[in-house]
Design a protein around this motif. Structure first.
Motif, PDB file in Angstrom:
ATOM      1  N   TYR A  34       0.836  -1.196   0.000  1.00  0.00           N
ATOM      2  CA  TYR A  34       0.000   0.000   0.000  1.00  0.00           C
ATOM      3  C   TYR A  34       0.876   1.253   0.000  1.00  0.00           C
ATOM      4  O   TYR A  34       0.585   2.221  -0.703  1.00  0.00           O
ATOM      5  CB  TYR A  34      -0.917   0.016   1.221  1.00  0.00           C
ATOM      6  CG  TYR A  34      -1.982  -1.053   1.198  1.00  0.00           C
ATOM      7  CD1 TYR A  34      -3.176  -0.856   0.497  1.00  0.00           C
ATOM      8  CD2 TYR A  34      -1.825  -2.260   1.879  1.00  0.00           C
ATOM      9  CE1 TYR A  34      -4.172  -1.824   0.469  1.00  0.00           C
ATOM     10  CE2 TYR A  34      -2.810  -3.229   1.853  1.00  0.00           C
ATOM     11  CZ  TYR A  34      -3.972  -3.016   1.149  1.00  0.00           C
ATOM     12  OH  TYR A  34      -4.952  -3.975   1.119  1.00  0.00           O
ATOM     13  N   GLY A  84      -5.973   0.784  -1.974  1.00  0.00           N
ATOM     14  CA  GLY A  84      -6.529  -0.565  -2.085  1.00  0.00           C
ATOM     15  C   GLY A  84      -7.489  -0.662  -3.261  1.00  0.00           C
ATOM     16  O   GLY A  84      -7.503  -1.656  -3.996  1.00  0.00           O
ATOM     17  N   ILE A 132     -11.264  -4.571   1.354  1.00  0.00           N
ATOM     18  CA  ILE A 132     -10.071  -3.744   1.580  1.00  0.00           C
ATOM     19  C   ILE A 132      -9.849  -3.489   3.063  1.00  0.00           C
ATOM     20  O   ILE A 132      -8.727  -3.645   3.581  1.00  0.00           O
ATOM     21  CB  ILE A 132     -10.201  -2.404   0.835  1.00  0.00           C
ATOM     22  CG1 ILE A 132     -10.160  -2.634  -0.672  1.00  0.00           C
ATOM     23  CG2 ILE A 132      -9.080  -1.445   1.253  1.00  0.00           C
ATOM     24  CD1 ILE A 132     -10.477  -1.396  -1.483  1.00  0.00           C
ATOM     25  N   ARG A 155     -10.583 -10.561   3.936  1.00  0.00           N
ATOM     26  CA  ARG A 155      -9.579 -10.094   2.980  1.00  0.00           C
ATOM     27  C   ARG A 155      -9.417 -11.021   1.783  1.00  0.00           C
ATOM     28  O   ARG A 155      -8.950 -10.595   0.719  1.00  0.00           O
ATOM     29  CB  ARG A 155      -8.241  -9.946   3.695  1.00  0.00           C
ATOM     30  CG  ARG A 155      -7.713 -11.256   4.246  1.00  0.00           C
ATOM     31  CD  ARG A 155      -6.545 -11.099   5.171  1.00  0.00           C
ATOM     32  NE  ARG A 155      -5.378 -10.526   4.528  1.00  0.00           N
ATOM     33  CZ  ARG A 155      -4.144 -10.628   5.033  1.00  0.00           C
ATOM     34  NH1 ARG A 155      -3.950 -11.264   6.180  1.00  0.00           N
ATOM     35  NH2 ARG A 155      -3.131 -10.085   4.398  1.00  0.00           N
TER      36      ARG A 155
END
Length: 222
Positions: A34, A84, A132, A155
């Motif tokens: 990320y 995300g 996310i 997830r």
């Protein structure tokens, strides 16, 4: 051809602020993929949105909302949430569904015919936020209050499958709702209100992808 920037950068100095630096350090330590996506894309600080959003190219963040979060970990969560959507290409996928005019064709066992599942941008954004946010929490980031979280979806779920389930549940609820019988013939004012879709978002509390038909990208946000 360069993508069109939706909002002007009202506070470019925010990218050099201590709060942004602290959030990026946490994001680098706990969720490096990320972090990498944040540094690969331009962050636009704008007060034209309430929280944060992305069009798949730019990351739009309200400086007031960002600084108002209670911890650097939540600020890292906010940045991670927006990228995300970019990593999973939700803006582009949402735009493709919208242009096609439907989400998926399935077989209806009741009517013994094929039927289309329509595409609802807001519901798709909800499905995306569930996945996310679950991943960000699994990385050890502090979730933002009022974000969208689910005990059912985690997830490892595919956003498209989550959307299909959410749509089916929504359809079943609508079928079970009793029909209102208005003898006076007057319309219910609560059903006449327009449902405007907001642009922008804050780590999954609503709709955080910018819905721009002309740009060919979809949005994610509030």
């Amino acid at each position: 051809m360069k993508a069109r920037q939706h909002f002007t950068n009202d506070a470019p100095d925010m990218s050099a602020s201590k709060s942004f630096a602290a959030a990026m350090i946490i994001l680098s330590a706990k969720a490096r993929i990320y972090w990498r996506f944040v540094i690969m894309h331009e962050v636009i600080w704008t007060r034209q949105i309430p929280t944060a959003a992305t069009d798949g190219i730019y990351i739009y963040v309200s400086p007031d909302f960002f600084n108002g979060l209670p911890s650097d970990s939540q600020r890292a969560f906010l940045l991670g949430h927006e990228v995300g959507h970019m990593i999973l290409r939700h803006p582009q996928r949402g735009s493709a569904f919208r242009k096609r005019g439907f989400f998926r064709i399935v077989w209806d066992a009741i009517t013994n015919k094929r039927k289309q599942i329509p595409f609802d941008h807001r519901l798709y954004n909800t499905a995306a936020d569930y996945v996310i946010n679950a991943d960000l929490i699994a990385h050890g980031l502090e979730p933002i209050e009022n974000g969208l979280y689910s005990d059912k979806y985690g997830r490892d779920h595919l956003v498209d499958e989550v959307y299909a389930e959410l749509w089916q549940e929504q359809e079943q609820e609508q079928e079970q709702e009793p029909e209102t019988d208005s003898e006076s013939g007057e319309s219910d004012e609560s059903n006449d209100s327009s449902d405007s879709e907001p642009n922008g978002g804050a780590g999954g509390a609503g709709d955080d992808t910018t819905d721009d038909k002309s740009a060919g990208t979809d949005d994610s946000g509030d």
